[in-house]
Design a protein around this motif. Structure first.
Motif, mmCIF file in Angstrom:
data_model
loop_
_atom_site.group_PDB
_atom_site.id
_atom_site.type_symbol
_atom_site.label_atom_id
_atom_site.label_comp_id
_atom_site.label_asym_id
_atom_site.label_seq_id
_atom_site.Cartn_x
_atom_site.Cartn_y
_atom_site.Cartn_z
ATOM 1 N N ARG A 1 -6.557 8.347 -34.645
ATOM 2 C CA ARG A 1 -6.465 7.955 -36.120
ATOM 3 C C ARG A 1 -7.280 6.610 -36.208
ATOM 4 N NH1 ARG A 1 -2.331 9.932 -38.648
ATOM 5 N NH2 ARG A 1 -2.252 8.259 -40.180
ATOM 6 N N PHE A 2 -7.531 5.685 -35.157
ATOM 7 C CA PHE A 2 -8.345 4.464 -35.419
ATOM 8 C C PHE A 2 -9.809 4.914 -35.447
ATOM 9 C CE2 PHE A 2 -10.757 1.034 -33.968
ATOM 10 C CZ PHE A 2 -10.294 -0.153 -34.640
ATOM 11 N N ALA A 3 -10.264 5.880 -34.693
ATOM 12 C CA ALA A 3 -11.612 6.588 -34.887
ATOM 13 C C ALA A 3 -11.855 7.208 -36.219
ATOM 14 C CB ALA A 3 -11.794 7.496 -33.612
ATOM 15 N N GLN A 4 -11.058 7.818 -36.846
ATOM 16 C CA GLN A 4 -11.254 8.401 -37.979
ATOM 17 C C GLN A 4 -10.792 7.405 -39.179
ATOM 18 O OE1 GLN A 4 -8.638 11.888 -37.638
ATOM 19 N NE2 GLN A 4 -9.791 12.571 -35.824
ATOM 20 N N GLY A 5 -10.421 6.211 -39.018
ATOM 21 C CA GLY A 5 -10.398 5.297 -39.942
ATOM 22 C C GLY A 5 -8.887 5.581 -40.812
ATOM 23 N N GLU A 6 -8.013 6.412 -40.147
ATOM 24 C CA GLU A 6 -6.429 6.533 -40.582
ATOM 25 C C GLU A 6 -5.749 5.683 -40.416
ATOM 26 O OE1 GLU A 6 -5.473 10.405 -39.179
ATOM 27 O OE2 GLU A 6 -6.968 11.516 -40.149
ATOM 28 N N PRO A 7 -4.692 5.337 -41.377
ATOM 29 C CA PRO A 7 -3.669 4.226 -41.300
ATOM 30 C C PRO A 7 -3.008 4.233 -39.896
ATOM 31 C CG PRO A 7 -3.170 5.858 -42.957
ATOM 32 C CD PRO A 7 -4.492 6.226 -42.602
ATOM 33 N N PRO A 8 -2.365 3.184 -39.367
ATOM 34 C CA PRO A 8 -1.778 3.425 -38.066
ATOM 35 C C PRO A 8 -0.252 3.838 -38.431
ATOM 36 C CG PRO A 8 -1.869 0.962 -38.953
ATOM 37 C CD PRO A 8 -2.712 1.755 -39.725
ATOM 38 N N LEU A 9 0.307 4.359 -37.448
ATOM 39 C CA LEU A 9 1.563 4.945 -37.234
ATOM 40 C C LEU A 9 2.749 3.861 -36.844
ATOM 41 C CD1 LEU A 9 0.717 8.534 -35.706
ATOM 42 C CD2 LEU A 9 0.919 7.787 -38.053
ATOM 43 N N SER A 10 3.947 4.282 -37.281
ATOM 44 C CA SER A 10 5.110 3.700 -36.694
ATOM 45 C C SER A 10 5.680 4.460 -35.699
ATOM 46 C CB SER A 10 6.121 3.544 -37.999
ATOM 47 O OG SER A 10 6.545 4.693 -38.596
ATOM 48 N N ALA A 11 6.787 3.814 -35.137
ATOM 49 C CA ALA A 11 7.187 4.646 -33.727
ATOM 50 C C ALA A 11 8.062 5.849 -34.224
ATOM 51 C CB ALA A 11 8.454 3.727 -33.108
ATOM 52 N N GLU A 12 8.547 5.583 -35.755
ATOM 53 C CA GLU A 12 9.243 6.852 -36.235
ATOM 54 C C GLU A 12 8.387 8.189 -36.272
ATOM 55 O OE1 GLU A 12 12.319 8.049 -40.103
ATOM 56 O OE2 GLU A 12 11.712 5.850 -39.525
ATOM 57 N N GLU A 13 7.316 7.637 -36.960
ATOM 58 C CA GLU A 13 6.170 8.658 -37.270
ATOM 59 C C GLU A 13 5.627 9.472 -36.211
ATOM 60 O OE1 GLU A 13 4.561 6.854 -41.592
ATOM 61 O OE2 GLU A 13 3.592 6.214 -39.398
ATOM 62 N N LEU B 1 -2.312 -2.555 -24.228
ATOM 63 C CA LEU B 1 -3.370 -1.231 -24.420
ATOM 64 C C LEU B 1 -2.782 -0.895 -25.838
ATOM 65 C CD1 LEU B 1 -3.238 1.073 -21.235
ATOM 66 C CD2 LEU B 1 -5.057 -0.410 -21.977
ATOM 67 N N VAL B 2 -1.993 -1.754 -26.247
ATOM 68 C CA VAL B 2 -1.430 -1.164 -27.730
ATOM 69 C C VAL B 2 -1.230 -2.523 -28.443
ATOM 70 C CG1 VAL B 2 0.183 -0.323 -29.142
ATOM 71 C CG2 VAL B 2 -0.613 0.971 -27.454
ATOM 72 N N TYR B 3 -1.548 -2.482 -29.853
ATOM 73 C CA TYR B 3 -1.299 -3.882 -30.652
ATOM 74 C C TYR B 3 -0.186 -3.421 -31.741
ATOM 75 C CZ TYR B 3 -2.370 -7.562 -34.081
ATOM 76 O OH TYR B 3 -2.347 -8.546 -34.920
ATOM 77 N N GLU B 4 0.736 -4.493 -31.816
ATOM 78 C CA GLU B 4 1.708 -4.422 -33.041
ATOM 79 C C GLU B 4 0.922 -4.750 -34.130
ATOM 80 O OE1 GLU B 4 5.911 -4.446 -30.873
ATOM 81 O OE2 GLU B 4 4.948 -6.309 -31.001
ATOM 82 N N SER B 5 1.254 -3.778 -35.449
ATOM 83 C CA SER B 5 0.576 -4.652 -36.611
ATOM 84 C C SER B 5 1.762 -4.528 -37.578
ATOM 85 C CB SER B 5 -0.324 -3.592 -37.315
ATOM 86 O OG SER B 5 -0.685 -3.925 -38.553
ATOM 87 N N PHE B 6 2.210 -5.920 -37.989
ATOM 88 C CA PHE B 6 3.470 -5.946 -38.935
ATOM 89 C C PHE B 6 3.154 -5.866 -40.542
ATOM 90 C CE2 PHE B 6 3.818 -8.272 -35.064
ATOM 91 C CZ PHE B 6 5.154 -7.951 -34.623
ATOM 92 N N GLY B 7 1.802 -5.853 -40.904
ATOM 93 C CA GLY B 7 1.474 -5.546 -42.200
ATOM 94 C C GLY B 7 1.875 -6.628 -42.897
ATOM 95 N N ASP B 8 2.396 -6.348 -44.324
ATOM 96 C CA ASP B 8 2.606 -7.377 -45.197
ATOM 97 C C ASP B 8 4.150 -7.614 -45.373
ATOM 98 O OD1 ASP B 8 3.892 -5.269 -46.654
ATOM 99 O OD2 ASP B 8 1.944 -5.236 -48.183
ATOM 100 N N GLU B 9 4.781 -8.655 -45.850
ATOM 101 C CA GLU B 9 5.978 -8.958 -45.746
ATOM 102 C C GLU B 9 7.006 -7.788 -46.359
ATOM 103 O OE1 GLU B 9 7.517 -11.535 -44.408
ATOM 104 O OE2 GLU B 9 5.643 -12.584 -44.015
ATOM 105 N N ALA C 1 8.393 -1.726 -41.224
ATOM 106 C CA ALA C 1 8.095 -0.842 -40.060
ATOM 107 C C ALA C 1 6.931 -1.479 -39.293
ATOM 108 C CB ALA C 1 7.958 0.478 -40.578
ATOM 109 N N THR C 2 7.078 -1.482 -38.178
ATOM 110 C CA THR C 2 5.932 -2.001 -37.282
ATOM 111 C C THR C 2 5.127 -0.732 -36.890
ATOM 112 O OG1 THR C 2 7.439 -3.697 -35.929
ATOM 113 C CG2 THR C 2 5.509 -3.011 -34.790
#
Length: 437
Positions: free
Chosen positions: A327-339, A363-371, A375-376
């Motif tokens: 998904r990162f290579a294709q420029g798609e948005p990151p996924l949450s654990a539930e997804e 090996l994995v980075y957490e992205s918290f997005g905006d306020e 969902a992480t």
């Protein structure tokens, strides 16, 4: 029903029902099976997560915060001119002696909070006590939802103060609605058909308000995305259970007057602790039921998850990390654990456990997005052109402590055989990039 049939049904309820897929049953039977799963899983998870212990911790926090909460409630009620009405409602739900003590404490607390040099300190302590209780509630809900990170400090300030101001206002308004409806019904005594119906609806108002408040708590409190449709049934169950417990508690107080002979003037304290403990157990069970309902599909093969083999552990890590890299290579948005759990049909708790492990080994980075987004989401932690299967396995195997008093040089044959096998395995997989799988 003979013993063999009983054994068959027990085996089905404990094992086979979790392996039934959607295409094997009718929609009606699927709903029945899902209901059985939700009740069974909620009970099991309630005990496995040791939620009665968390309820005890919340009871301890409630003991400190109850007087400040009631003081804030009565202060707002008096500001609306409804102090006497709310006080009358509280007195109807307690024994007279207990009510007198509580209202004396509330008056004393408000006087000290508003007098002289203590006004600033009193208000700060009042708000701080309530904020600590809400923070403990959020941590308990986050533990149920397997959320690793609580709200940020900015969101705590905004969200918690919103709750502090909103809940007393709702309580006062609900008391006003109840009294207004009761007065309105008395004026309709001559209407033989309409009056009994309205009386019944008035009696349902406390149940409805409790269900609405608990549903809102289940949706709002965890620091993750909770769907309202999955919180409605748990809110209804927990709300009615709370009202039933409240009714039993109020009406059973006349049976436990013997506590006065044992505890004297402190008899109200153990009774309050019992009430708070059971109330928090009901609330946490509803939160657990909400979590199970929203993630029911990911709870399949639960026994296998608890005893997962090392091979399948590495297999699922490879699947998850490969998905993130693609998904990162294709420029798609990151996924949450539930997804991720829904996409690959990996049990949600196992998905979160593996993601936390991949975060720990960098090996994995957490992205918290905006306020506004709770969902992480997860991204590859290093360059995807270097992230190979061999690197993943090497990081997994080297994770953890190796500080033991056993010297590998004392066992050279065993150590060298292990190192050689690992190096050969990693060499063969070192060129296989996860994004290309």
């Amino acid at each position: 029903m003979n013993k063999e049939q009983i054994h068959h049904w027990l085996h089905f309820l404990t094992d086979d029902i979790w392996r039934v897929t959607d295409d094997e049953v009718t929609p009606l039977r699927k709903r029945l099976y899902d209901s059985i799963k939700v009740v069974s899983l909620s009970t099991t998870q309630f005990l496995d997560d040791r939620l009665p212990v968390r309820a005890s911790a919340l009871t301890y926090s409630t003991l400190f915060a109850i007087i400040p909460i009631l003081a804030l409630l009565f202060a707002i009620a008096r500001a609306f001119g409804m102090g006497a009405m709310v006080e009358a409602q509280f007195r109807s739900g307690m024994m007279s002696q207990q009510a007198e003590w509580i209202f004396e404490w509330i008056e004393s607390y408000l006087q000290h909070a508003q007098s002289g040099v203590f006004i600033g300190v009193g208000i700060v302590m009042l708000l701080l006590t309530i904020l600590l209780l809400i923070d403990n509630i959020e941590r308990s809900f986050n533990a149920i939802w397997q959320v690793k990170h609580p709200r940020t400090m900015f969101r705590k300030i905004t969200d918690y103060f919103s709750m502090i101001l909103l809940l007393p206002v709702l309580t006062v308004l609900s008391a006003g609605i109840t009294i207004f409806m009761t007065t309105y019904v008395k004026n309709l005594e001559n209407f033989l058909l309409l009056a009994p119906v309205l009386k019944f609806l008035v009696r349902l108002i406390p149940y409805a308000l409790t269900c609405v408040m608990l549903t809102g708590l289940f949706v709002f409190m965890p620091n993750t995305q909770v769907r309202l449709r999955h919180a409605l049934l748990p809110g209804l169950v927990a709300g009615n259970a709370f009202q039933a417990w409240q009714y039993f508690y109020i009406n059973s107080q006349i049976w436990v007057t013997g506590y006065n002979a044992i505890y004297g003037s402190f008899a109200a304290i153990p009774l309050f602790l019992i009430w708070a403990q059971v109330s928090w157990c009901i609330c946490l069970f509803g939160a657990e039921m909400n979590y199970v309902s929203q993630n029911l599909e990911s709870f399949s093969f639960g026994k296998e998850t608890a005893n997962i083999s090392r091979r399948y552990h590495d297999f699922f890590c490879t699947i998850i990390l490969s998905t993130l890299c693609k998904r990162f290579a294709q420029g798609e948005p990151p996924l949450s654990a539930e997804e991720i759990s829904r996409l690959h049909r990996i049990p949600i708790r196992l998905t979160q456990q593996l993601l936390y492990e991949l975060v720990d080994i960098k090996l994995v980075y957490e992205s918290f997005g905006d306020e506004s987004e709770s969902a992480t989401r997860y991204l590859p932690g290093i360059d995807i052109n270097r992230l190979s299967v061999g690197l993943l396995l090497e990081r997994i195997e080297s994770n953890g402590s190796e500080d033991f008093k056993v010297d590998p040089e004392q066992y050279p044959a065993s150590w060298e055989a292990l190192i050689d096998a690992r190096q050969e395995y990693q060499r063969q997989n070192g060129t296989v990039l996860l994004k290309d799988l």
